[in-house]
Design an enzyme around this catalytic site. Structure first.
Site, PDB file in Angstrom:
ATOM      1  N   LYS A 197       0.830  -1.202   0.000  1.00  0.00           N
ATOM      2  CA  LYS A 197       0.000   0.000   0.000  1.00  0.00           C
ATOM      3  C   LYS A 197       0.873   1.264   0.000  1.00  0.00           C
ATOM      4  O   LYS A 197       2.092   1.187   0.218  1.00  0.00           O
ATOM      5  CB  LYS A 197      -0.929  -0.061   1.236  1.00  0.00           C
ATOM      6  CG  LYS A 197      -1.925  -1.233   1.210  1.00  0.00           C
ATOM      7  CD  LYS A 197      -2.734  -1.280   2.503  1.00  0.00           C
ATOM      8  CE  LYS A 197      -3.849  -2.312   2.453  1.00  0.00           C
ATOM      9  NZ  LYS A 197      -4.655  -2.304   3.720  1.00  0.00           N
ATOM     10  N   TYR A 248     -12.387  -2.428  -2.739  1.00  0.00           N
ATOM     11  CA  TYR A 248     -12.864  -2.436  -1.351  1.00  0.00           C
ATOM     12  C   TYR A 248     -14.388  -2.419  -1.249  1.00  0.00           C
ATOM     13  O   TYR A 248     -14.929  -2.044  -0.204  1.00  0.00           O
ATOM     14  CB  TYR A 248     -12.261  -1.256  -0.594  1.00  0.00           C
ATOM     15  CG  TYR A 248     -10.817  -1.493  -0.157  1.00  0.00           C
ATOM     16  CD1 TYR A 248     -10.462  -2.636   0.568  1.00  0.00           C
ATOM     17  CD2 TYR A 248      -9.812  -0.570  -0.447  1.00  0.00           C
ATOM     18  CE1 TYR A 248      -9.153  -2.860   0.974  1.00  0.00           C
ATOM     19  CE2 TYR A 248      -8.496  -0.790  -0.038  1.00  0.00           C
ATOM     20  CZ  TYR A 248      -8.177  -1.936   0.665  1.00  0.00           C
ATOM     21  OH  TYR A 248      -6.882  -2.161   1.090  1.00  0.00           O
ATOM     22  N   PHE A 280     -15.299   3.543   7.775  1.00  0.00           N
ATOM     23  CA  PHE A 280     -13.938   3.876   7.341  1.00  0.00           C
ATOM     24  C   PHE A 280     -13.752   3.796   5.824  1.00  0.00           C
ATOM     25  O   PHE A 280     -12.650   4.015   5.321  1.00  0.00           O
ATOM     26  CB  PHE A 280     -12.909   2.990   8.053  1.00  0.00           C
ATOM     27  CG  PHE A 280     -13.066   1.500   7.838  1.00  0.00           C
ATOM     28  CD1 PHE A 280     -12.601   0.877   6.681  1.00  0.00           C
ATOM     29  CD2 PHE A 280     -13.670   0.709   8.813  1.00  0.00           C
ATOM     30  CE1 PHE A 280     -12.738  -0.491   6.486  1.00  0.00           C
ATOM     31  CE2 PHE A 280     -13.814  -0.669   8.630  1.00  0.00           C
ATOM     32  CZ  PHE A 280     -13.340  -1.268   7.461  1.00  0.00           C
ATOM     33  N   ARG A 310      -1.631 -14.369   4.287  1.00  0.00           N
ATOM     34  CA  ARG A 310      -2.398 -13.721   5.365  1.00  0.00           C
ATOM     35  C   ARG A 310      -1.648 -13.860   6.692  1.00  0.00           C
ATOM     36  O   ARG A 310      -1.597 -12.913   7.487  1.00  0.00           O
ATOM     37  CB  ARG A 310      -3.793 -14.357   5.493  1.00  0.00           C
ATOM     38  CG  ARG A 310      -4.720 -14.083   4.327  1.00  0.00           C
ATOM     39  CD  ARG A 310      -5.313 -12.708   4.313  1.00  0.00           C
ATOM     40  NE  ARG A 310      -6.249 -12.455   5.396  1.00  0.00           N
ATOM     41  CZ  ARG A 310      -6.962 -11.340   5.500  1.00  0.00           C
ATOM     42  NH1 ARG A 310      -6.840 -10.373   4.579  1.00  0.00           N
ATOM     43  NH2 ARG A 310      -7.779 -11.147   6.500  1.00  0.00           N
ATOM     44  N   THR A 356      -5.113  -7.384  11.033  1.00  0.00           N
ATOM     45  CA  THR A 356      -5.403  -6.112  10.353  1.00  0.00           C
ATOM     46  C   THR A 356      -4.811  -4.908  11.089  1.00  0.00           C
ATOM     47  O   THR A 356      -4.188  -4.034  10.477  1.00  0.00           O
ATOM     48  CB  THR A 356      -6.933  -5.934  10.229  1.00  0.00           C
ATOM     49  OG1 THR A 356      -7.459  -7.061   9.527  1.00  0.00           O
ATOM     50  CG2 THR A 356      -7.290  -4.656   9.491  1.00  0.00           C
ATOM     51  N   ARG A 383       2.790  -6.589   9.251  1.00  0.00           N
ATOM     52  CA  ARG A 383       2.107  -5.516   9.975  1.00  0.00           C
ATOM     53  C   ARG A 383       2.641  -5.397  11.401  1.00  0.00           C
ATOM     54  O   ARG A 383       2.808  -4.289  11.929  1.00  0.00           O
ATOM     55  CB  ARG A 383       0.602  -5.776   9.974  1.00  0.00           C
ATOM     56  CG  ARG A 383      -0.017  -5.584   8.577  1.00  0.00           C
ATOM     57  CD  ARG A 383      -1.387  -6.209   8.487  1.00  0.00           C
ATOM     58  NE  ARG A 383      -2.094  -5.859   7.266  1.00  0.00           N
ATOM     59  CZ  ARG A 383      -3.244  -6.410   6.909  1.00  0.00           C
ATOM     60  NH1 ARG A 383      -3.815  -7.335   7.679  1.00  0.00           N
ATOM     61  NH2 ARG A 383      -3.838  -6.053   5.788  1.00  0.00           N
ATOM     62  N   HIS A 410      -1.933  -5.466   1.626  1.00  0.00           N
ATOM     63  CA  HIS A 410      -3.220  -6.140   1.437  1.00  0.00           C
ATOM     64  C   HIS A 410      -2.922  -7.562   0.986  1.00  0.00           C
ATOM     65  O   HIS A 410      -1.978  -7.788   0.229  1.00  0.00           O
ATOM     66  CB  HIS A 410      -4.047  -5.444   0.350  1.00  0.00           C
ATOM     67  CG  HIS A 410      -5.218  -6.269  -0.100  1.00  0.00           C
ATOM     68  ND1 HIS A 410      -6.421  -6.265   0.580  1.00  0.00           N
ATOM     69  CD2 HIS A 410      -5.355  -7.166  -1.118  1.00  0.00           C
ATOM     70  CE1 HIS A 410      -7.248  -7.114  -0.019  1.00  0.00           C
ATOM     71  NE2 HIS A 410      -6.628  -7.670  -1.045  1.00  0.00           N
TER      72      HIS A 410
HETATM   73  P1  IDP Z   1      -7.606  -7.000   6.008  1.00  0.00           P
HETATM   74  O1  IDP Z   1      -6.821  -6.041   5.122  1.00  0.00           O
HETATM   75  O2  IDP Z   1      -6.780  -7.523   7.136  1.00  0.00           O
HETATM   76  O3  IDP Z   1      -8.321  -8.079   5.222  1.00  0.00           O
HETATM   77  P2  IDP Z   1     -10.217  -5.723   6.293  1.00  0.00           P
HETATM   78  O4  IDP Z   1     -11.100  -5.862   7.483  1.00  0.00           O
HETATM   79  O5  IDP Z   1     -10.613  -6.433   5.044  1.00  0.00           O
HETATM   80  O6  IDP Z   1      -8.738  -6.116   6.739  1.00  0.00           O
HETATM   81  O7  IDP Z   1     -10.095  -4.169   5.996  1.00  0.00           O
HETATM   82  C1  IDP Z   1      -9.529  -3.707   4.794  1.00  0.00           C
HETATM   83  C2  IDP Z   1      -8.605  -2.566   5.098  1.00  0.00           C
HETATM   84  O8  IDP Z   1      -9.357  -1.481   5.640  1.00  0.00           O
HETATM   85  C3  IDP Z   1      -7.551  -2.844   6.183  1.00  0.00           C
HETATM   86  O9  IDP Z   1      -6.405  -3.506   5.677  1.00  0.00           O
HETATM   87  C4  IDP Z   1      -7.231  -1.450   6.687  1.00  0.00           C
HETATM   88  O10 IDP Z   1      -6.337  -0.766   5.801  1.00  0.00           O
HETATM   89  C5  IDP Z   1      -8.604  -0.786   6.623  1.00  0.00           C
HETATM   90  N1  IDP Z   1      -9.353  -0.867   7.886  1.00  0.00           N
HETATM   91  C6  IDP Z   1      -9.905  -1.964   8.467  1.00  0.00           C
HETATM   92  N2  IDP Z   1     -10.539  -1.665   9.604  1.00  0.00           N
HETATM   93  C7  IDP Z   1     -10.411  -0.318   9.762  1.00  0.00           C
HETATM   94  C8  IDP Z   1     -10.850   0.612  10.775  1.00  0.00           C
HETATM   95  O11 IDP Z   1     -11.500   0.257  11.761  1.00  0.00           O
HETATM   96  N3  IDP Z   1     -10.501   1.917  10.586  1.00  0.00           N
HETATM   97  C9  IDP Z   1      -9.780   2.346   9.508  1.00  0.00           C
HETATM   98  N4  IDP Z   1      -9.355   1.510   8.547  1.00  0.00           N
HETATM   99  C10 IDP Z   1      -9.652   0.193   8.672  1.00  0.00           C
HETATM  100 MG    MG Z   2      -9.889  -7.954   3.873  1.00  0.00          MG
END
Ligand code: IDP
Ligand code: MG
Length: 148
Positions: A10, A50, A58, A86, A92, A103, A116
């Site tokens: 990213k 997304y 968010f 993963r 996350t 991370r 991602h």
């Molecule tokens: P992941 O990337 O671990 O699969 P997801 O829940 O699919 O996580 O969320 C996608 C992306 O959205 C995350 O990687 C992060 O960049 C962002 N994100 C997730 N939860 C939040 C939040 O609560 N606040 C702000 N950004 C978030």
């Molecule tokens: Mg995801």
């Protein structure tokens, strides 16, 4: 079973000059890069990528973040690649991700979390065609496959 997964480095990962380190982790793990590009996502591409999060509070911030600078998109292949990547990415929220994960080692933020990685075969099929067409996915034998 050999699988493919979509990985994005990213904008924060690129700006913090972590591209080489992150790719190195996947190479050392024995994953094979079958496609890769340095690119700026358009807003429609980001919204599509997304779309599962479109009703989350968010979402707008997430779209603005992912288009805020260039990213590296790649498809990597290997045994159980979806779950392996993963695991390597970590939870996350960077502030909760385990040390040793990407991370966990490089992020303390829930949004700016460096990478991602597709979470399922269905997600991979949906996401990968936003970034790559079939002709950009290049199969080749490295010769070390029997060792992995
Ligand atoms: P992941 O990337 O671990 O699969 P997801 O829940 O699919 O996580 O969320 C996608 C992306 O959205 C995350 O990687 C992060 O960049 C962002 N994100 C997730 N939860 C939040 C939040 O609560 N606040 C702000 N950004 C978030
Ligand atoms: Mg995801």
């Amino acid at each position: 079973m050999s699988e493919r997964t979509l990985v994005l480095i990213k904008p924060d990962g690129v700006k913090r000059r972590l591209v080489g380190k992150i790719i190195n982790r996947f190479e050392e793990k024995g994953l094979k890069i079958v496609s890769m590009k340095f690119m700026l996502l358009t807003k429609p591409q980001a919204e599509k990528h997304y779309s599962v999060h479109k009703d989350k509070p968010f979402f707008r911030g997430l779209v603005d973040y992912i288009i805020s600078g260039p990213i590296v998109a790649m498809i990597v292949e290997g045994n159980s690649a979806i779950s392996v990547v993963r695991l390597m990415a970590g939870s996350t929220d960077g502030s909760k991700a385990a040390p040793g994960t990407i991370r966990g080692d490089f992020s303390s933020s829930v949004q700016n979390n460096i990478v991602h990685a597709s979470d399922s075969v269905d997600s991979y099929n949906y996401e990968s065609q936003i970034f790559f067409n079939q002709a950009e996915i290049i199969e080749s034998e490295y010769g070390d496959e029997s060792l992995l």
